[in-house]
Design a protein around this motif. Structure first.
Motif, short mmCIF file in Angstrom:
data_model
loop_
_atom_site.label_atom_id
_atom_site.label_comp_id
_atom_site.label_asym_id
_atom_site.label_seq_id
_atom_site.Cartn_x
_atom_site.Cartn_y
_atom_site.Cartn_z
N ARG A 117 9.29 -0.92 4.27
CA ARG A 117 8.94 0.23 3.43
C ARG A 117 10.01 0.43 2.36
O ARG A 117 11.20 0.27 2.61
CB ARG A 117 8.81 1.50 4.26
CG ARG A 117 7.60 1.45 5.16
CD ARG A 117 7.37 2.76 5.85
NE ARG A 117 6.12 2.67 6.63
CZ ARG A 117 5.47 3.72 7.07
NH1 ARG A 117 5.94 4.93 6.83
NH2 ARG A 117 4.36 3.57 7.75
N MET A 118 9.53 0.82 1.17
CA MET A 118 10.42 1.06 0.04
C MET A 118 9.97 2.32 -0.67
O MET A 118 8.77 2.50 -0.90
CB MET A 118 10.38 -0.11 -0.94
CG MET A 118 10.85 -1.42 -0.36
SD MET A 118 10.27 -2.82 -1.33
CE MET A 118 8.66 -3.06 -0.60
N ARG A 173 0.86 -1.19 0.00
CA ARG A 173 0.00 0.00 0.00
C ARG A 173 0.89 1.23 0.00
O ARG A 173 2.03 1.19 0.48
CB ARG A 173 -0.96 0.01 1.18
CG ARG A 173 -0.33 0.23 2.52
CD ARG A 173 -1.37 0.18 3.65
NE ARG A 173 -0.72 0.36 4.93
CZ ARG A 173 -0.67 1.51 5.61
NH1 ARG A 173 -1.27 2.57 5.13
NH2 ARG A 173 -0.05 1.58 6.76
N ILE A 174 0.36 2.32 -0.53
CA ILE A 174 1.10 3.58 -0.56
C ILE A 174 0.92 4.25 0.80
O ILE A 174 -0.19 4.46 1.26
CB ILE A 174 0.58 4.50 -1.69
CG1 ILE A 174 0.80 3.83 -3.04
CG2 ILE A 174 1.26 5.85 -1.64
CD1 ILE A 174 0.19 4.59 -4.21
N GLU A 221 -2.34 8.30 -0.90
CA GLU A 221 -1.93 7.55 0.28
C GLU A 221 -3.07 6.63 0.69
O GLU A 221 -4.23 7.03 0.70
CB GLU A 221 -1.57 8.51 1.41
CG GLU A 221 -0.30 9.27 1.15
CD GLU A 221 0.09 10.19 2.29
OE1 GLU A 221 -0.46 10.06 3.39
OE2 GLU A 221 0.96 11.05 2.06
N GLY A 222 -2.73 5.39 1.00
CA GLY A 222 -3.73 4.41 1.38
C GLY A 222 -4.11 3.47 0.23
O GLY A 222 -4.75 2.45 0.48
N ASP A 223 -3.76 3.81 -1.01
CA ASP A 223 -4.04 2.92 -2.13
C ASP A 223 -3.37 1.57 -1.89
O ASP A 223 -2.23 1.51 -1.45
CB ASP A 223 -3.53 3.49 -3.45
CG ASP A 223 -4.42 4.57 -4.03
OD1 ASP A 223 -5.50 4.80 -3.47
OD2 ASP A 223 -4.02 5.16 -5.05
N THR A 240 6.22 6.11 -1.43
CA THR A 240 6.70 5.13 -0.45
C THR A 240 5.64 4.06 -0.28
O THR A 240 4.48 4.36 -0.03
CB THR A 240 7.00 5.79 0.91
OG1 THR A 240 7.95 6.83 0.71
CG2 THR A 240 7.55 4.78 1.91
N TYR A 241 6.06 2.81 -0.43
CA TYR A 241 5.17 1.66 -0.32
C TYR A 241 5.51 0.88 0.94
O TYR A 241 6.66 0.82 1.35
CB TYR A 241 5.34 0.73 -1.53
CG TYR A 241 4.94 1.37 -2.83
CD1 TYR A 241 3.63 1.29 -3.28
CD2 TYR A 241 5.86 2.05 -3.60
CE1 TYR A 241 3.25 1.88 -4.48
CE2 TYR A 241 5.49 2.65 -4.80
CZ TYR A 241 4.19 2.55 -5.22
OH TYR A 241 3.82 3.14 -6.40
N GLU A 242 4.48 0.26 1.52
CA GLU A 242 4.69 -0.61 2.68
C GLU A 242 4.19 -1.99 2.32
O GLU A 242 3.03 -2.16 1.92
CB GLU A 242 3.95 -0.07 3.90
CG GLU A 242 4.21 -0.90 5.15
CD GLU A 242 3.55 -0.28 6.36
OE1 GLU A 242 4.29 0.21 7.24
OE2 GLU A 242 2.31 -0.28 6.41
#
Length: 130
Positions: free
Chosen positions: A89-90, A52-53, A104-106, A81-83
């Motif tokens: 996180r990346m 997710r973003i 954010e949250g996608d 930033t993705y989790e």
């Protein structure tokens, strides 16, 4: 620097070669690091994981051009930033269109290879609010 003219030969014979060696060394180390990263990315597997973003950011740079019109050039670099599900996180550099279409949250599937970003396929999210 007094009346002895040999100080100039010390400058051109010592200082300038040392400066050139240092500059060539900096360029060589930078090129070596980039080549190492490129090679490591190529040897990494192509992964697609649920993610997710969690963050969006942009970096704006302005460069003043040295001409009569005193113009400047601005460029913007976008990052997402993705989790992953395991909490890792990346952050990846993305283009402006993808940045604008992301929130954010996608949630969706992140595809990457080492530090190289390949894309993010969003899962549709429908609101239940009326």
């Amino acid at each position: 620097m007094g009346s002895d003219p040999s100080w100039m030969f010390d400058l051109t014979g010592t200082v300038i070669p040392i400066f050139l060696v240092v500059m060539i060394g900096i360029v060589a180390v930078s090129a070596g690091r980039a080549l190492f990263q490129w090679s490591r990315n190529n040897s990494s597997p192509l992964l697609t994981i649920p993610a997710r973003i969690v963050s969006k950011r942009s970096e704006v740079r302005q460069q003043q051009l040295q001409d009569e019109s005193q113009t400047s050039r601005t460029s913007t670099t976008y990052y997402l930033t993705y989790e992953a599900q395991d909490g890792a996180r990346m952050e990846f550099k993305v283009d402006g269109i993808e940045f604008g279409m992301s929130a954010e949250g996608d949630r969706g599937l992140l595809t990457y290879q080492g530090t190289r970003y390949h894309g993010f396929q969003r899962h549709p999210h429908y609101s239940t609010a009326e």
